[in-house]
Design a protein around this motif. Structure first.
Motif, PDB file in Angstrom:
ATOM      1  N   THR A 158     132.636   9.541  44.872  1.00 28.21           N
ATOM      2  CA  THR A 158     133.058  10.473  45.911  1.00 28.21           C
ATOM      3  C   THR A 158     134.005  11.482  45.278  1.00 28.21           C
ATOM      4  OG1 THR A 158     132.886   8.765  47.600  1.00 28.21           O
ATOM      5  CG2 THR A 158     134.181  10.732  48.142  1.00 28.21           C
ATOM      6  N   VAL A 159     133.598  12.735  45.229  1.00 27.15           N
ATOM      7  CA  VAL A 159     134.393  13.790  44.617  1.00 27.15           C
ATOM      8  C   VAL A 159     134.677  14.858  45.660  1.00 27.15           C
ATOM      9  CG1 VAL A 159     134.514  15.475  42.744  1.00 27.15           C
ATOM     10  CG2 VAL A 159     133.281  13.328  42.410  1.00 27.15           C
ATOM     11  N   GLU A 160     135.935  15.178  45.815  1.00 30.53           N
ATOM     12  CA  GLU A 160     136.326  16.143  46.848  1.00 30.53           C
ATOM     13  C   GLU A 160     136.008  17.578  46.450  1.00 30.53           C
ATOM     14  OE1 GLU A 160     137.272  15.197  49.755  1.00 30.53           O
ATOM     15  OE2 GLU A 160     137.382  13.073  49.218  1.00 30.53           O
ATOM     16  N   THR A 161     136.158  17.891  45.150  1.00 34.29           N
ATOM     17  CA  THR A 161     135.936  19.271  44.709  1.00 34.29           C
ATOM     18  C   THR A 161     134.502  19.467  44.250  1.00 34.29           C
ATOM     19  OG1 THR A 161     136.593  18.733  42.457  1.00 34.29           O
ATOM     20  CG2 THR A 161     138.323  19.454  43.961  1.00 34.29           C
ATOM     21  N   GLU A 162     134.107  20.727  44.075  1.00 37.09           N
ATOM     22  CA  GLU A 162     132.789  21.048  43.552  1.00 37.09           C
ATOM     23  C   GLU A 162     132.920  21.529  42.118  1.00 37.09           C
ATOM     24  OE1 GLU A 162     131.030  23.936  46.097  1.00 37.09           O
ATOM     25  OE2 GLU A 162     130.679  22.520  47.742  1.00 37.09           O
ATOM     26  N   THR A 163     131.820  21.381  41.360  1.00 36.84           N
ATOM     27  CA  THR A 163     131.805  21.845  39.976  1.00 36.84           C
ATOM     28  C   THR A 163     131.143  23.212  39.925  1.00 36.84           C
ATOM     29  OG1 THR A 163     131.551  19.558  39.219  1.00 36.84           O
ATOM     30  CG2 THR A 163     131.134  21.291  37.625  1.00 36.84           C
ATOM     31  N   LYS A 164     131.813  24.152  39.321  1.00 41.93           N
ATOM     32  CA  LYS A 164     131.233  25.479  39.144  1.00 41.93           C
ATOM     33  C   LYS A 164     130.459  25.496  37.832  1.00 41.93           C
ATOM     34  CE  LYS A 164     132.349  30.393  38.663  1.00 41.93           C
ATOM     35  NZ  LYS A 164     133.442  31.400  38.547  1.00 41.93           N
ATOM     36  N   PHE A 165     129.170  25.847  37.916  1.00 39.52           N
ATOM     37  CA  PHE A 165     128.340  25.889  36.721  1.00 39.52           C
ATOM     38  C   PHE A 165     128.431  27.262  36.081  1.00 39.52           C
ATOM     39  CE2 PHE A 165     124.034  26.569  34.756  1.00 39.52           C
ATOM     40  CZ  PHE A 165     124.242  25.727  33.663  1.00 39.52           C
ATOM     41  N   THR A 166     128.818  27.284  34.787  1.00 37.85           N
ATOM     42  CA  THR A 166     128.973  28.550  34.065  1.00 37.85           C
ATOM     43  C   THR A 166     127.969  28.680  32.913  1.00 37.85           C
ATOM     44  OG1 THR A 166     130.595  27.573  32.543  1.00 37.85           O
ATOM     45  CG2 THR A 166     131.444  28.542  34.593  1.00 37.85           C
ATOM     46  N   GLY A 167     127.008  27.736  32.856  1.00 36.17           N
ATOM     47  CA  GLY A 167     126.154  27.634  31.677  1.00 36.17           C
ATOM     48  C   GLY A 167     125.007  28.598  31.578  1.00 36.17           C
ATOM     49  N   TYR A 168     124.803  29.476  32.568  1.00 35.21           N
ATOM     50  CA  TYR A 168     123.725  30.458  32.420  1.00 35.21           C
ATOM     51  C   TYR A 168     124.043  31.490  31.344  1.00 35.21           C
ATOM     52  CZ  TYR A 168     121.485  28.790  36.717  1.00 35.21           C
ATOM     53  OH  TYR A 168     120.851  28.027  37.665  1.00 35.21           O
ATOM     54  N   GLY A 169     125.323  31.855  31.257  1.00 38.91           N
ATOM     55  CA  GLY A 169     125.676  32.924  30.339  1.00 38.91           C
ATOM     56  C   GLY A 169     126.468  32.490  29.125  1.00 38.91           C
ATOM     57  N   THR A 170     126.948  31.246  29.108  1.00 41.68           N
ATOM     58  CA  THR A 170     127.772  30.783  27.995  1.00 41.68           C
ATOM     59  C   THR A 170     127.562  29.301  27.770  1.00 41.68           C
ATOM     60  OG1 THR A 170     130.041  30.618  27.156  1.00 41.68           O
ATOM     61  CG2 THR A 170     129.737  30.306  29.523  1.00 41.68           C
ATOM     62  N   LEU A 171     127.832  28.871  26.545  1.00 41.18           N
ATOM     63  CA  LEU A 171     127.730  27.446  26.217  1.00 41.18           C
ATOM     64  C   LEU A 171     129.100  26.821  26.003  1.00 41.18           C
ATOM     65  CD1 LEU A 171     124.719  27.436  23.686  1.00 41.18           C
ATOM     66  CD2 LEU A 171     124.683  27.077  26.161  1.00 41.18           C
ATOM     67  N   GLU A 172     130.151  27.546  26.331  1.00 41.06           N
ATOM     68  CA  GLU A 172     131.516  27.046  26.129  1.00 41.06           C
ATOM     69  C   GLU A 172     132.400  27.498  27.284  1.00 41.06           C
ATOM     70  OE1 GLU A 172     135.116  27.729  22.914  1.00 41.06           O
ATOM     71  OE2 GLU A 172     133.067  27.461  22.147  1.00 41.06           O
ATOM     72  N   ALA A 173     133.308  26.617  27.684  1.00 43.94           N
ATOM     73  CA  ALA A 173     134.227  26.966  28.778  1.00 43.94           C
ATOM     74  C   ALA A 173     135.459  26.078  28.711  1.00 43.94           C
ATOM     75  CB  ALA A 173     133.536  26.793  30.128  1.00 43.94           C
ATOM     76  N   ASN A 174     136.597  26.600  29.169  1.00 41.25           N
ATOM     77  CA  ASN A 174     137.807  25.797  29.363  1.00 41.25           C
ATOM     78  C   ASN A 174     137.749  25.203  30.758  1.00 41.25           C
ATOM     79  OD1 ASN A 174     138.940  26.487  26.823  1.00 41.25           O
ATOM     80  ND2 ASN A 174     139.601  28.461  27.671  1.00 41.25           N
TER      81      ASN A 174
END
Length: 564
Positions: free
Chosen positions: A138-154
């Motif tokens: 059970t996770v309260e927050t959502e995950t934002k997917f950034t992988g369409y334009g980049t393969l790296e993220a903080n």
């Protein structure tokens, strides 16, 4: 459809008939359902094939069921029997129930369900995923997917799980599931496997072995901590394995081109029915009623590679589902779409709804090579293919094998097929000559054995070993001996390594007193085997040549006992 086919079968209609109703159906319902008229020929073909397949299942299943009913001492057909008919012979449970009802019988549904549940448990046990915690988090927050334009993220760690339980931290050597507020890791969906890679910060290295999805907005990173500790709230650098992602994208984009090419070559009835896209290969399931020909596969492959060479820009646009359908986008099998969808287009050749990751241009795929095509279910075919470097490696390995074959044949590559054809023809001629020689040898052996026949109560008995004889030669010799000896009982044997071959023959005028099947079984039991056949001809095998001579020596006494 199958119930109608069964009733037709009971009325004596042994040939497919149900498909003939499609014309009437189109006349009555075509105006309300115009797609029915468009697909008329495909519907007729599918119905006809289903009837043909089910006729075979029905005939075989009815025989099995009749045998069960003859032995039945109760009015209830056991659940295990119902399950066997369903699981082994493809006989539908509702048809078994219909037949039972017509005969005043009932089914043991509880026993059937128990057998089904046992099978499901076996399937679960065979699955290498021992426990799946994806749906228990059970996770309260959502995950934002950034992988369409980049393969790296903080990204920030928002939740950790170990052994199915929420934890505050994971230490070196521990495995678990990690949830980030945002991620470039694609979670498995639409047939595309989840990304792998690394999560890190000072003194910490975490291996991402898989990425799964809970619902539509929570990404679950399956991880193993290689170094250091990680806790909720930590900031990490998320890095996707670039080489693996590139290979996955090549395969995924190729499935879109493949789908469009299949529809172009086989027809508009082709629809995607499932897919698997990983770094090694692509697997594409589609609706089609017959195996593809070699020419069709070559044409599909040619079309796809032509689109790859065009190097079209791969474009993704967000729009409403209505706008996407007006644009001609195809929705894919098993996918659920929201109000806004992602439309992926490749130079106008392929337009589909897809949330996966893809190459930037079709040329990035490099090459597609179809390596197999097979049926996986009724009306469903499966293509497996390779792209990019793996496709090239497959072609090079095939080419290497072809060169080796040419060397063995001592011919040029372009002449190899002709040389193989010549060798096969030569082999066929030699096999015919060998068969003729064996027949002559059998005839000669038969002449020799005739002189050794023993007369037992008016029956000529021969029991002998013929070295090097195959089963056909043994049968031919038995036939020749019966013709020469008249009333006779014969057993011939040969040995090949540790295997014993046995053939027995009894002249028709003696089969009321001696059965060839019983005779050969008697000998076979002494050499570790068994067999059977017709009253006048039977054969068997064994695994203990050491007892063969004594077994053959017992034939004369055994025949005498049968006659007396």
């Amino acid at each position: 459809i199958r119930r109608a086919a069964r009733h037709g079968f009971e009325l004596g209609m042994k040939q497919p008939f149900f498909y003939q109703l499609v014309d009437v159906l189109c006349q009555e319902m075509g105006q309300a359902y115009p797609e029915l008229v468009k697909a008329k020929q495909a519907v007729i073909k599918a119905l006809h094939q289903e009837e043909e397949r089910f006729a075979e299942t029905l005939e075989h299943g009815m025989k099995i069921l009749d045998e069960v009913l003859v032995r039945l001492d109760d009015t209830v057909i056991p659940g295990e029997t119902v399950f066997k008919l369903y699981d082994t012979y493809g006989f539908p449970v509702d048809l078994t129930a219909d037949i039972a009802q017509n005969k005043g019988l009932t089914l043991d549904y509880e026993g059937f369900e128990s057998a089904m549940e046992a099978q499901r448990n076996r399937a679960r046990a065979a699955n290498h995923f021992a426990v799946d915690y994806n749906d228990t988090i059970t996770v309260e927050t959502e995950t934002k997917f950034t992988g369409y334009g980049t393969l790296e993220a903080n990204a920030c760690v928002v939740q950790l799980l170990s052994g199915g339980k929420v934890v505050d931290a994971l230490s070196a050597g521990e495995e678990g599931i990690l949830v980030l507020d945002k991620t470039p890791f694609y979670a498995e969906s639409g047939g595309q496997t989840g990304d792998t890679g690394v999560l890190s910060h000072a003194g910490v290295k975490i291996l991402v072995t898989d990425t799964q999805k809970q619902g539509s907005n929570v990404f679950l990173h399956h991880v193993k901590v290689a170094r250091g500790n990680v806790k909720v709230g930590d900031e990490l650098v998320a890095q996707v394995d670039a080489k693996e992602r590139s290979e996955i994208e090549s395969n995924h984009s190729a499935t879109h081109l493949l789908h469009a090419a299949l529809r172009q070559v086989l027809g508009a009835h082709v629809q995607q029915k499932g897919s698997l896209v990983d770094a090694d290969r692509l697997r594409f399931d589609f609706s089609h009623s017959a195996p593809m020909t070699a020419a069709e596969m070559l044409e599909v492959e040619r079309i796809v590679n032509a689109q790859i060479r065009q190097n079209y820009l791969v474009e993704a646009d967000l729009m409403t589902i209505d706008a996407a359908q007006k644009r001609g986008a195809m929705a894919l099998f098993g996918e659920k779409y929201g109000a806004e969808v992602r439309v992926l287009s490749m130079g106008g050749f392929s337009i589909e709804l897809c949330g996966g990751t893809h190459v930037k241009r079709t040329g990035d795929i490099g090459l597609l090579k179809i390596v197999s095509e097979a049926g996986v279910a009724s009306g469903i075919r499966r293509i497996e293919a390779l792209t990019a470097a793996k496709a090239l490696a497959w072609i090079q390995e095939t080419d290497r094998q072809f060169m080796y074959i040419a060397e063995l044949l001592k011919s040029k590559r372009e002449n190899s097929a002709e040389k193989i054809t010549q060798l096969l023809e030569k082999q066929r001629k030699l096999e015919k000559e060998l068969t003729l020689l064996k027949s002559k040898a059998a005839s000669a052996a038969g002449s020799d054995l005739t002189a050794n026949a023993q007369l037992v109560s008016g029956v000529n008995v021969v029991a002998a070993q013929l070295d090097g004889a195959d089963v056909k030669s043994l049968r031919d010799t038995v036939d020749q001996l019966k013709n020469k000896l008249g009333t006779a009982a014969i057993v011939l044997a040969s040995v090949d390594g540790e295997k014993v071959r046995l053939v027995a023959g009894v002249s028709k005028d003696a089969t009321d007193r001696i059965k060839a099947g019983a005779l050969v079984s008697m000998v076979a039991q002494q050499v570790g085997g068994k067999g059977g056949g017709r009253p006048d001809m039977a054969q068997a095998g064994g695994t203990d040549p050491s007892n063969l001579l004594s077994a053959l020596a017992s034939v004369t006494d055994w025949v005498g006992q049968q006659l007396n």
